[in-house]
Write an enzyme that holds these catalytic residues in place. Structure first.
Site: not given
Ligand code: PLP
Length: 556
Positions: A122
């Site tokens: 993120k």
């Molecule tokens: C947010 C997240 C995901 C999922 O991503 P999306 O964009 O919501 O599909 C997968 N793994 C981790 C570690 C995350 O923080």
């Protein structure tokens, strides 16, 4: 130069607004009709992109791609370059998102997205979003003082990763206050410490007695409250913000070029990307990359046991709960796990524990336009908006909807899906650690960062879901010319419990070697957190927001 000038304007997936600027959609997040923002047109790549971009750095690639979506009238090129440079200077590897080959023979590669400040993917998006906010606010507030200044109040709920990435993206930004609600005592100690040890005056952690859902409900109530909206510019940074999707597009191109440069990519080879998926934001960026012209054979949606997306791709029904009779379908009963999901299931990959996938609405819009669109462009957009609105209304009132075969066919052209249970997640972590000595694909992929040592690779549980899905497709396809790039979304040290569960019986395994130095002593550092008293409700949180913003602005 792009092969044509894209419109670089935005519309809502539910047909309520058109012709919006990039700045509008980034600052607003969600459209006022409840829909999500998408570009009016998906730009195509310039004819010479492959030769011209081949040796670009991550930052240069980001600039080329984002320039196709943001007009220079809105953000002049030099400013966009600066925003991008600043956003990725906080990453620990020069390459930003390096790839590592896990298995030469199987052509399985891992795209490491966790080298940002909070060790999760993120960061790639939220570092950029924070700098975009800052850029727009500086411009809006030029020459203004006190109450005339445009001030953003970012409010969000988190069960872990989003909160810390948002805090690190927004800390210290002028004219932005950030409030992150987390359920007290219910986020992992590392995630809690990552959030609460940020001491910048504009960062406010609210520890709420209750569950993640209580936090989310409070945030929703605030966004719907006319009183706070009359005095504060509330902004959302959750995964539906368009800038986050756009930022993530870069690493699909970057990993493609990394593979090309590695010499492992024979002419005529194909590439598939596998994405551990929750809210569909990460993989949606891959969809945009593919629609722009990136030669992606398929994108693989990898879900955990919260498998609404996998059920959609297997059945054409998008439902909060699997209806009786459909649960016996192939792929749903893997490992004997129950397909019937009552609410959100807590799994070993908590960042993917969702009931519905918020960004899926964006894909639905493109599918609807393709299948039902008639007449000129304006008419087609209108029809797509109506269709999406109807589906989402059905989801809300009936808990789900089914699509016609043509829509499902459209979805299958670009995507495959796979569901991975907790049991298979644990086995995958163990398998990768014990049997696949990785080779660094990159000169600057550092072995000392904790994931690669003693010859084995330590996957975090989310990344393991992706790797397991990749391995199944590799076996099923048996295509020697296909490469699989599996996205790794978090550093294993963030999910100690799941990794320890998987590896504690392995001879010679010690977790301490996998802990990055940034985590050492983190839990002992000074913390700043506001305890929200039990029973204070969302109105109590509203009071805290008002008081803290006034304090920050020197008005209290
Ligand atoms: C947010 C997240 C995901 C999922 O991503 P999306 O964009 O919501 O599909 C997968 N793994 C981790 C570690 C995350 O923080």
């Amino acid at each position: 130069m792009p092969s044509f000038t894209p419109s670089q304007r935005y519309l809502s997936t539910r047909g309520g607004s058109y012709d919006l600027s990039f700045e509008d959609v980034v600052l607003k997040g969600l459209a006022s009709d409840g829909g999500l923002f998408i570009p009016e047109e998906i730009p195509s790549l310039p004819a010479d992109w492959e030769t011209k971009w081949k040796n670009h750095s991550f930052e240069d690639l980001a600039f080329e791609i984002m320039s196709l979506y943001i007009s220079t009238a809105e953000i002049p090129s030099e400013d966009l370059k600066n925003i991008i440079r600043k956003s990725y200077a906080t990453f620990r590897t020069r390459d930003v998102t390096p790839i590592v080959t896990l298995d030469e023979e199987k052509k399985l590669h891992l795209l490491e997205l966790f080298h940002g400040p909070t060790f999760a993917f993120k960061d790639v998006a939220l570092q950029l979003l924070g700098n975009l906010f800052e850029f727009f606010l500086i411009r809006r507030n030029k020459g203004k003082t006190g109450k005339d200044r445009h001030h953003l109040t970012v409010v969000g709920a988190t069960s872990g990763d989003t909160g810390s990435a948002a805090i690190y993206g927004l800390r210290g930004k002028t004219d932005v206050s950030v409030f992150i609600l987390h359920p007290k005592g219910k986020v992992s100690p590392i995630q809690e410490a990552q959030m609460t040890t940020v001491l910048d005056a504009n960062v406010h952690n609210l520890a709420v007695k209750g569950t993640f859902d209580d936090c989310q409900d409070a945030v929703k109530a605030l966004f719907a409250d006319p009183e706070i909206n009359a005095t504060h510019n509330l902004a959302a940074v959750n995964s539906i913000n368009w800038a986050r999707i756009l930022a993530q597009t870069t690493y699909y191109f970057h990993s493609y070029f990394s593979l090309l440069r590695s010499g492992k990519f024979a002419p005529g080879s194909k590439v598939r990307w596998t994405v551990p998926t929750g809210n569909f934001g990460d993989i949606l960026a891959g969809y945009f990359a593919k629609r722009m012209g990136l030669p992606a054979e398929k994108l693989i949606v990898a879900t955990n046991e919260n498998d609404i997306l996998n059920r959609f791709w297997k059945t054409g029904y998008y439902e909060k709960k699997a209806a009786k009779g459909r649960e016996a379908l192939d792929g749903l009963k893997e490992d004997g796990a129950k397909a019937q999901v009552e609410g959100v299931k807590e799994t070993l990959s908590p960042a993917m524990d969702i009931l519905v996938s918020s960004n899926f609405e964006r894909l639905l819009w493109y599918l609807a336009k393709e299948v039902y669109g008639k007449g000129d462009e304006t008419e087609q957009r209108k029809i797509a908006g109506q269709k999406v609105k109807q589906w989402l209304d059905d989801l809300k009132t009936n808990g789900g909807f089914g699509v016609e075969p043509a829509i499902l066919e459209g979805a299958k052209r670009d995507f495959d899906s796979e569901r991975v249970s907790d049991k298979a997640t644990v086995e995958t972590i163990k398998q990768l650690y014990t049997s696949h000595p990785p080779t660094a694909a990159h000169s600057d992929a550092k072995a000392e960062d904790g994931t690669r040592h003693k010859g084995g690779y330590i996957l975090d549980p989310h990344s393991a879901v992706g790797v397991q899905a990749s391995l199944r497709f590799i076996e099923r396809l048996a295509s020697p010319n296909t490469h699989h790039i599996s996205l790794s979304t978090a550093h294993p040290a963030k999910f100690v419990q799941a990794v320890d569960l998987s590896l504690r019986d392995v001879q010679g395994f010690s977790f301490s070697a996998a802990i990055p130095k940034e985590f050492e002593g983190l839990e002992q550092k000074e913390k700043r957190v506001i305890d929200v008293e039990e029973g204070s409700g969302w109105q109590g949180i509203r009071e805290i927001v008002r008081k803290e913003v006034a304090k920050e602005m020197g008005l209290a």
